[in-house]
Scaffold this motif. Structure first.
Motif, PDB file in Angstrom:
ATOM      1  N   GLU A 293      61.108  42.192  12.050  1.00  0.00           N
ATOM      2  CA  GLU A 293      60.336  42.982  11.113  1.00  0.00           C
ATOM      3  C   GLU A 293      58.925  43.178  11.680  1.00  0.00           C
ATOM      4  O   GLU A 293      58.217  42.206  11.944  1.00  0.00           O
ATOM      5  CB  GLU A 293      60.266  42.260   9.759  1.00  0.00           C
ATOM      6  N   ILE A 294      58.556  44.408  11.883  1.00  0.00           N
ATOM      7  CA  ILE A 294      57.230  44.685  12.429  1.00  0.00           C
ATOM      8  C   ILE A 294      56.242  44.739  11.260  1.00  0.00           C
ATOM      9  O   ILE A 294      56.454  45.482  10.301  1.00  0.00           O
ATOM     10  CB  ILE A 294      57.218  46.018  13.188  1.00  0.00           C
ATOM     11  N   PRO A 295      55.195  43.940  11.298  1.00  0.00           N
ATOM     12  CA  PRO A 295      54.238  43.954  10.193  1.00  0.00           C
ATOM     13  C   PRO A 295      53.584  45.313  10.054  1.00  0.00           C
ATOM     14  O   PRO A 295      53.425  46.056  11.023  1.00  0.00           O
ATOM     15  CB  PRO A 295      53.225  42.875  10.592  1.00  0.00           C
ATOM     16  N   THR A 296      53.206  45.611   8.825  1.00  0.00           N
ATOM     17  CA  THR A 296      52.618  46.941   8.580  1.00  0.00           C
ATOM     18  C   THR A 296      51.245  47.065   9.212  1.00  0.00           C
ATOM     19  O   THR A 296      50.845  48.131   9.642  1.00  0.00           O
ATOM     20  CB  THR A 296      52.527  47.183   7.066  1.00  0.00           C
TER      21      THR A 296
ATOM     22  N   ILE B  50      61.363  60.793   0.814  1.00  0.00           N
ATOM     23  CA  ILE B  50      60.017  60.262   1.030  1.00  0.00           C
ATOM     24  C   ILE B  50      59.234  60.331  -0.279  1.00  0.00           C
ATOM     25  O   ILE B  50      59.202  61.373  -0.944  1.00  0.00           O
ATOM     26  CB  ILE B  50      59.284  61.052   2.133  1.00  0.00           C
ATOM     27  N   GLU B  51      58.623  59.191  -0.641  1.00  0.00           N
ATOM     28  CA  GLU B  51      57.743  59.144  -1.810  1.00  0.00           C
ATOM     29  C   GLU B  51      56.306  59.026  -1.322  1.00  0.00           C
ATOM     30  O   GLU B  51      55.954  58.065  -0.633  1.00  0.00           O
ATOM     31  CB  GLU B  51      58.078  57.933  -2.680  1.00  0.00           C
ATOM     32  N   THR B  52      55.483  59.996  -1.658  1.00  0.00           N
ATOM     33  CA  THR B  52      54.068  59.930  -1.299  1.00  0.00           C
ATOM     34  C   THR B  52      53.286  59.347  -2.467  1.00  0.00           C
ATOM     35  O   THR B  52      53.840  59.096  -3.544  1.00  0.00           O
ATOM     36  CB  THR B  52      53.536  61.321  -0.944  1.00  0.00           C
ATOM     37  N   CYS B  53      51.984  59.148  -2.261  1.00  0.00           N
ATOM     38  CA  CYS B  53      51.156  58.549  -3.309  1.00  0.00           C
ATOM     39  C   CYS B  53      50.640  59.568  -4.323  1.00  0.00           C
ATOM     40  O   CYS B  53      50.128  59.192  -5.379  1.00  0.00           O
ATOM     41  CB  CYS B  53      49.969  57.824  -2.667  1.00  0.00           C
ATOM     42  N   ASP B  54      50.759  60.860  -4.006  1.00  0.00           N
ATOM     43  CA  ASP B  54      50.097  61.845  -4.868  1.00  0.00           C
ATOM     44  C   ASP B  54      50.967  63.046  -5.207  1.00  0.00           C
ATOM     45  O   ASP B  54      50.477  63.996  -5.812  1.00  0.00           O
ATOM     46  CB  ASP B  54      48.814  62.339  -4.200  1.00  0.00           C
TER      47      ASP B  54
ATOM     48  N   ASN C 232      52.419  52.290   4.947  1.00  0.00           N
ATOM     49  CA  ASN C 232      52.673  52.083   3.529  1.00  0.00           C
ATOM     50  C   ASN C 232      51.431  52.311   2.669  1.00  0.00           C
ATOM     51  O   ASN C 232      51.518  52.321   1.457  1.00  0.00           O
ATOM     52  CB  ASN C 232      53.209  50.667   3.294  1.00  0.00           C
ATOM     53  N   ARG C 233      50.286  52.506   3.305  1.00  0.00           N
ATOM     54  CA  ARG C 233      49.078  52.764   2.504  1.00  0.00           C
ATOM     55  C   ARG C 233      49.015  54.210   2.032  1.00  0.00           C
ATOM     56  O   ARG C 233      48.266  54.532   1.126  1.00  0.00           O
ATOM     57  CB  ARG C 233      47.831  52.412   3.310  1.00  0.00           C
ATOM     58  N   VAL C 234      49.745  55.109   2.691  1.00  0.00           N
ATOM     59  CA  VAL C 234      49.739  56.517   2.274  1.00  0.00           C
ATOM     60  C   VAL C 234      51.109  56.990   1.810  1.00  0.00           C
ATOM     61  O   VAL C 234      51.219  58.042   1.194  1.00  0.00           O
ATOM     62  CB  VAL C 234      49.242  57.426   3.417  1.00  0.00           C
ATOM     63  N   LEU C 235      52.137  56.241   2.119  1.00  0.00           N
ATOM     64  CA  LEU C 235      53.490  56.593   1.691  1.00  0.00           C
ATOM     65  C   LEU C 235      54.100  55.411   0.957  1.00  0.00           C
ATOM     66  O   LEU C 235      54.058  54.272   1.440  1.00  0.00           O
ATOM     67  CB  LEU C 235      54.358  56.962   2.903  1.00  0.00           C
ATOM     68  N   LYS C 236      54.682  55.677  -0.203  1.00  0.00           N
ATOM     69  CA  LYS C 236      55.312  54.587  -0.958  1.00  0.00           C
ATOM     70  C   LYS C 236      56.600  54.131  -0.290  1.00  0.00           C
ATOM     71  O   LYS C 236      56.871  52.937  -0.190  1.00  0.00           O
ATOM     72  CB  LYS C 236      55.585  55.048  -2.390  1.00  0.00           C
ATOM     73  N   SER C 237      57.404  55.085   0.130  1.00  0.00           N
ATOM     74  CA  SER C 237      58.671  54.709   0.773  1.00  0.00           C
ATOM     75  C   SER C 237      59.176  55.850   1.642  1.00  0.00           C
ATOM     76  O   SER C 237      58.900  57.023   1.368  1.00  0.00           O
ATOM     77  CB  SER C 237      59.735  54.361  -0.276  1.00  0.00           C
TER      78      SER C 237
ATOM     79  N   GLU D 130      59.412  59.311  14.869  1.00  0.00           N
ATOM     80  CA  GLU D 130      58.456  59.717  13.840  1.00  0.00           C
ATOM     81  C   GLU D 130      58.689  58.938  12.545  1.00  0.00           C
ATOM     82  O   GLU D 130      57.751  58.468  11.908  1.00  0.00           O
ATOM     83  CB  GLU D 130      58.584  61.230  13.603  1.00  0.00           C
ATOM     84  N   VAL D 131      59.949  58.767  12.172  1.00  0.00           N
ATOM     85  CA  VAL D 131      60.273  58.042  10.936  1.00  0.00           C
ATOM     86  C   VAL D 131      59.873  56.573  11.064  1.00  0.00           C
ATOM     87  O   VAL D 131      59.339  55.973  10.124  1.00  0.00           O
ATOM     88  CB  VAL D 131      61.777  58.177  10.617  1.00  0.00           C
ATOM     89  N   ASP D 132      60.107  55.960  12.224  1.00  0.00           N
ATOM     90  CA  ASP D 132      59.731  54.553  12.422  1.00  0.00           C
ATOM     91  C   ASP D 132      58.245  54.341  12.200  1.00  0.00           C
ATOM     92  O   ASP D 132      57.817  53.361  11.580  1.00  0.00           O
ATOM     93  CB  ASP D 132      60.114  54.095  13.836  1.00  0.00           C
ATOM     94  N   LEU D 133      57.442  55.263  12.706  1.00  0.00           N
ATOM     95  CA  LEU D 133      55.996  55.132  12.547  1.00  0.00           C
ATOM     96  C   LEU D 133      55.555  55.438  11.116  1.00  0.00           C
ATOM     97  O   LEU D 133      54.636  54.815  10.595  1.00  0.00           O
ATOM     98  CB  LEU D 133      55.274  56.044  13.532  1.00  0.00           C
ATOM     99  N   LEU D 134      56.218  56.373  10.480  1.00  0.00           N
ATOM    100  CA  LEU D 134      55.894  56.682   9.083  1.00  0.00           C
ATOM    101  C   LEU D 134      56.160  55.489   8.174  1.00  0.00           C
ATOM    102  O   LEU D 134      55.441  55.252   7.207  1.00  0.00           O
ATOM    103  CB  LEU D 134      56.693  57.896   8.608  1.00  0.00           C
ATOM    104  N   LYS D 135      57.206  54.733   8.487  1.00  0.00           N
ATOM    105  CA  LYS D 135      57.546  53.569   7.650  1.00  0.00           C
ATOM    106  C   LYS D 135      56.445  52.523   7.658  1.00  0.00           C
ATOM    107  O   LYS D 135      56.325  51.730   6.734  1.00  0.00           O
ATOM    108  CB  LYS D 135      58.859  52.954   8.131  1.00  0.00           C
ATOM    109  N   ARG D 136      55.654  52.500   8.731  1.00  0.00           N
ATOM    110  CA  ARG D 136      54.578  51.511   8.812  1.00  0.00           C
ATOM    111  C   ARG D 136      53.345  51.911   8.002  1.00  0.00           C
ATOM    112  O   ARG D 136      52.493  51.089   7.729  1.00  0.00           O
ATOM    113  CB  ARG D 136      54.177  51.312  10.278  1.00  0.00           C
TER     114      ARG D 136
END
Length: 1033
Positions: free
Chosen positions: A424-427, A223-227, A188-193, A180-186
């Protein structure tokens, strides 16, 4: 034992007794085994007394202490050994027992027999903090430091046992969280980090410390979200995911202080905390939709520590649940009628995606990239017919106990096995990545028919792209593909091998295939009667065997012999039948695999022993380029071994190699030239190349300078062929020197080494020295003297030295500061460069105007060259002696080198048996005798007697130089006496009859000096006798 006893061991509800649970039994068993064997493993630490004794009520009696190290009195027993206060280290007063050291704890358990576990149980119930009793309240002393380290290791082992069951308890597992974390890292449009608080992964996949794992904790995330503000601090537990208080610097103490309700997974928590994330998660192309739920991946087996007490290590997140054999390969299953699974029927064979989803995806793609890319996209073909064959598109480059890494020195960096690093897997991953992953998931549970269809579909993707290759690997597809090779279904074998052949061009996948045992399976497939399978297996082996471990595996499992057997076919005839064509294709694939494997020295020998050389020689007669390239590639790789070079001559392969130099395939030309390059070390091979008219095609290939690999091989072949003077004459005729001089600029070092080497050999003929000068070759040669490549420096110094033998060339070299550059190379750490530079200096000194002044102008130059006489390399010593002989012809320079101690250094070398060194050493001694008392000093240093023995050499040049040296030394009477005592006169009388005028003169002059001394001695004796007789009268 401290943390384990206090945190991991399970106590009863009242806290007074240990529970009889499986976990407690595991921990106490480990402690028992550790303590019982402690005395044998750590005898020194076992004797260290505890600060406080361990006391408990025992079930043992005095009669149980039968060892002679204990003294029994009635019902009590004491050890004969006492501590520094006189207290026994073990004391039994039933039922109480007191123990002060591990030595006696170990002996006590050995005496307990079937009561061992009972004693450990009783001891730990009473002594809940044994570490404090062993070491006391203060830190351990240096004397006890090792004991503390041993117990700390035990504590870690016990903790690993305690946390092992965590991933089997509850709803979440480390594998689920990691996915789940691996997929969340990709996203980046909804999660900062998204990152873990700890990078260390324990053996069960958890990242939290063991004492927190005992509470079910898996890891902590930031986890840093955008909002949302502030940053979310999340703890993942086997019971669920929840927010917690801010994690402190260590990320440990406050990491599970719950701040929210518990959610089933991270995505659910983020949806509740971040509206922006929730909106994005509803989109159809959101990557997290493909995340399997915690329940779905509970079947994934975690990698447990294999042995009790194994130290903690990094956890491998790869799935381990792929079956050894697919279920439909069991005995009896072949007779059952195979039907497509309901999953396939429901989905439909024309698409794996819902039609609406497909339309939406295509619409998005057209908006993002309106170019023709989507039109060129390949479509899946689900035909149930046999899989179409295809030619390999991979061009295999020139291919690594008692079975160590014995590899060819020609191996490049690709051959070195590097630690696996995940790319490195591209986003913004292409849709093919997710499509392939879905297909591989279907493949894991598909029946026989569906498996063939999925394999066909996978092949319709562009498997040369790294994204597609890694998509297969990341979802565990390599394990499935390799397992398919073990099935009895030929269609599945072929489909799997075709995919493996394509994706094994990736270095990471190559290593994974080797790790999973794929090479062993492919080697066994080489015995199958199905020729298409043989071809595919051999081609895949050719791709995988690009690093040492893979090549060694192929050899160890009998792959070399099987591959050699594939070469047995008729390579060429007027017309080949379909069966013969298939045999030829099998032989081609076998040659490809042998080419890759031939980088290992051991594999080269295995190929020879398996009878590969005659078969390769027969295949070399073929006219098919795709057959010749791997065959010649294998031969040129193996030609680094002398046995192969001899075989290439005797099997008549030189003629075929020369013939193929004129073909229209540059890769084949390159390999033929490279094979000649390696084989032309032998004179007979050089003569054969000339006899078969191979020199002119080599010169013609110099015009293809844009192909650097071909140019390097060609110039290498010309270099080695030019060692023979007959070949140099031919190269003159073909005007090769002018072309070679033109290649001295703007070429890679690999080419320059060969070009300069060829010019150095061609300079053996004096006519070519003028050609090099007129072609403008001296200036670029001198410029190359300032380089750092040692092989190039060896060749360029030889070439410059050869050019310096022409008096017209020498002023140009001097004007370009070439002599100073040569002298500076005497400081080079390479003995080969030092020797080559010293040899080049000799003609420079001989032909330079005012050479003495030129040499003196080099500050510290004379001291430098004298100090090289301390070298252990005989070629360096010979070259330096030759240079000193030239330097010593100038009286002032001779005086300087004499002051630097050249005489004793030369004298120390006189006991050598190397004729080359003897010659130049004798010349240097002869020239150095011209100054002051050097002649006497050589005699005092013991240089005369060894020189006399040089006359026994079979080399006439040694005789000439030695006779000159002896003549100069014979100018000192004491040296003459030494020579006479060592029998020099008889040897010199033979030399006087030589046809060599210089040798005649030097030998006669030396004998004359000895004779003059003898006459003077006789005259002196006669004079004394005359005077005595006169006085008597």
């Amino acid at each position: 034992m401290g943390l384990t006893i206090s945190r991991a061991v399970q106590w009863s509800s009242d806290g007074d007794q240990l529970e009889n649970s499986p976990l407690n039994n595991d921990i106490l068993t480990e402690i028992l085994l550790f303590t019982e064997g402690f005395e044998d493993r750590h005898p020194q630490e076992a004797s260290i007394p505890f600060c406080e004794p361990l006391q408990w009520n025992t079930s043992l009696e005095a009669a149980d202490f039968t060892s002679d190290i204990y003294n029994t009195r009635g019902e009590s027993a004491v050890s004969l050994e006492c501590d520094d206060k006189g207290r026994p280290l073990l004391q039994l007063s039933p039922p109480a027992i007191t123990v002060h050291s591990f030595y006696h704890l170990s002996n006590l358990l050995k005496l307990s027999k079937d009561k061992k576990m009972k004693e450990v149980w009783a001891c730990l119930e009473v002594n809940r903090e044994p570490i404090k009793k062993i070491f006391g309240p203060i830190s351990p002393t240096i004397h006890k430091g090792k004991l503390f380290s041993i117990l700390h290791q035990l504590d870690e082992k016990l903790l690993s046992i305690a946390v092992r069951p965590i991933t089997r308890e509850g709803r979440l597992s480390p594998a689920a969280v990691n996915t789940e974390v691996d997929l969340l890292k990709r996203e980046n449009r909804v999660l900062k980090s998204v990152h873990y608080t700890s990078d260390y992964v324990f053996s069960n996949g958890c990242r939290s410390p063991p004492w927190r794992q005992m509470e079910g904790e898996i890891c902590s995330l930031i986890i840093e979200t955008c909002d949302t503000e502030p940053t979310l601090f999340i703890t993942c537990n086997t019971s669920g995911v929840f927010l917690n208080e801010r994690i402190n610097g260590e990320g440990v103490e406050n990491s599970s202080m719950t701040k929210s309700e518990v959610y089933k997974d991270i995505v659910t928590l983020l949806k509740n905390q971040s509206p922006h994330f929730a909106a994005a998660a509803d989109e159809q192309d959101f990557a997290i939709q493909d995340v399997p739920s915690a329940k779905k991946i509970l079947h994934v087996e975690t990698v447990d520590v294999e042995e009790t007490g194994q130290t903690l290590k990094s956890y491998d997140h790869e799935e381990k649940n792929v079956p050894e054999k697919l279920a439909w390969n069991k005995p009896g299953s072949r007779n059952k009628k195979l039907e497509p699974s309901l999953k396939w029927k429901n989905l439909g064979l024309t698409s794996f995606y819902d039609e609406e989803e497909e339309k939406a995806r295509r619409s998005r793609e057209s908006k993002k990239s309106p170019g023709p890319a989507s039109e060129n996209k390949k479509k899946a073909n689900f035909s149930g017919s046999s899989l179409p064959g295809c030619q390999s598109s991979q061009k295999t480059k020139s291919p690594g106990g008692a079975d160590d890494f014995s590899e060819s020195s020609s191996e490049d960096e690709e051959d070195e096995e590097k630690p696996e690093r995940r790319a490195e897997i591209p986003t913004d991953l292409p849709s093919e990545y997710w499509q392939i992953q879905k297909l591989v998931k279907y493949l894991k549970g598909a029946n026989q028919t569906a498996t063939v269809i999925v394999l066909c579909t996978l092949r319709d993707f562009n498997l040369v792209q790294e994204t597609c290759q890694l998509a297969i690997r990341d979802v565990g597809g390599l394990e499935v593909l390799i397992n398919l090779l073990d099935t009895d279904d030929i269609r599945c074998n072929i489909g799997s091998l075709k995919i493996l052949r394509e994706i094994s061009c990736n270095s990471l996948i190559r290593q994974t295939i080797a790790d999973l045992g794929g090479l062993q399976t492919m080697v066994s497939i080489l015995d199958t009667p199905v020729k298409e399978l043989k071809c595919l297996a051999a081609e895949t082996i050719a791709n995988v065997a690009k690093f040492r471990r893979a090549r060694r595996t192929v050899r160890q499992y009998g792959g070399i012999k099987r591959l050699v057997e594939l070469l047995d076919c008729l390579p060429d005839s007027v017309s080949l039948s379909a069966e013969q064509e298939r045999d030829a294709d099998v032989a081609r694939c076998g040659a490809l695999a042998l080419w890759s494997c031939s980088k290992s020295t051991r594999n080269k020998e295995s190929i020879r022993q398996a009878g590969g050389i005659p078969l390769l020689a027969r295949l070399l007669k073929s006219s098919q380029k795709n057959m010749l390239i791997p065959v010649v590639g294998t031969l040129q790789e193996c030609a680094s071994e002398k046995s192969y070079r001899i075989a290439i001559q005797t099997e008549g392969m030189i003629e075929d190699l020369v013939k193929n130099l004129s073909c229209d395939n540059q890769e084949l030309q390159m390999h033929c030239a490279s094979a000649i390059f390696k084989c032309a070390e032998d004179k007979h091979t050089r003569d054969l190349v000339r006899q078969y008219d191979g020199l002119k095609p080599l010169v013609m290939l110099l015009n293809k300078a844009e192909n650097k690999q071909l140019l390097a091989a060609t110039t290498g072949a010309i270099w080695k062929c030019s060692i023979s003077l007959e070949n140099v004459a031919k190269f003159q005729e073909y005007r090769a020197l002018e072309i070679l001089v033109g290649l001295l600029k703007d070429q890679p070092e690999e080419v320059l080494v060969n070009v300069v080497g060829a010019l150095g050999e061609c300079a053996q003929i004096s006519e070519n020295l003028a050609t090099i000068r007129k072609s403008g070759g001296i200036q670029p040669l001198v410029k190359l003297l300032s380089g750092t490549n040692q092989a190039l420096l060896v060749n360029v110094t030889k070439a410059v030295g050869a050019c310096a033998t022409d008096p017209e060339n020498m002023p140009i070299i001097d004007r370009l500061d070439g002599v100073r550059l040569l002298w500076s190379l005497l400081k080079n750490p390479s003995p080969d460069v030092q020797a080559s530079a010293a040899w080049a200096i000799c003609p420079c000194i001989e032909n330079a105007k005012d050479a003495g002044e030129m040499v003196r102008s080099f500050v510290g130059g004379l001291e430098l060259i004298v100090n090289l006489l301390k070298s252990q390399n005989k070629d360096v010593l010979a070259s330096v002696c030759a240079a000193i002989a030239k330097i010593a012809k100038d009286v002032e320079n001779l005086a300087v080198i004499s002051d630097h101690g050249v005489v004793p250094m030369l004298a120390n070398l006189t006991n050598t048996v190397d004729d080359k060194l003897r010659r130049y050493l004798a010349e240097a001694i002869a020239c150095c005798c011209m100054w002051g008392s050097n002649c006497v000093s050589f005699g005092e240093a013991g240089a005369v007697a060894p020189l006399v023995h040089y006359l026994h050499s079979k080399d006439p040049l040694v005789h000439q130089a030695t006779a000159r040296a002896l003549f100069e030394l014979s100018k000192d009477p004491n040296n003459c006496i030494t020579m006479h005592e060592n029998g020099v006169v008889k040897l010199l009388l033979i030399m006087i009859g030589s046809t060599d005028a210089i040798l005649q003169e030097a030998a006669a002059s030396c004998v004359a000096n000895i004779r003059c001394l003898a006459l003077a001695n006789d005259k002196a004796k006669n004079g004394i006798l005359t005077r005595r007789s006169g006085s008597v009268e």
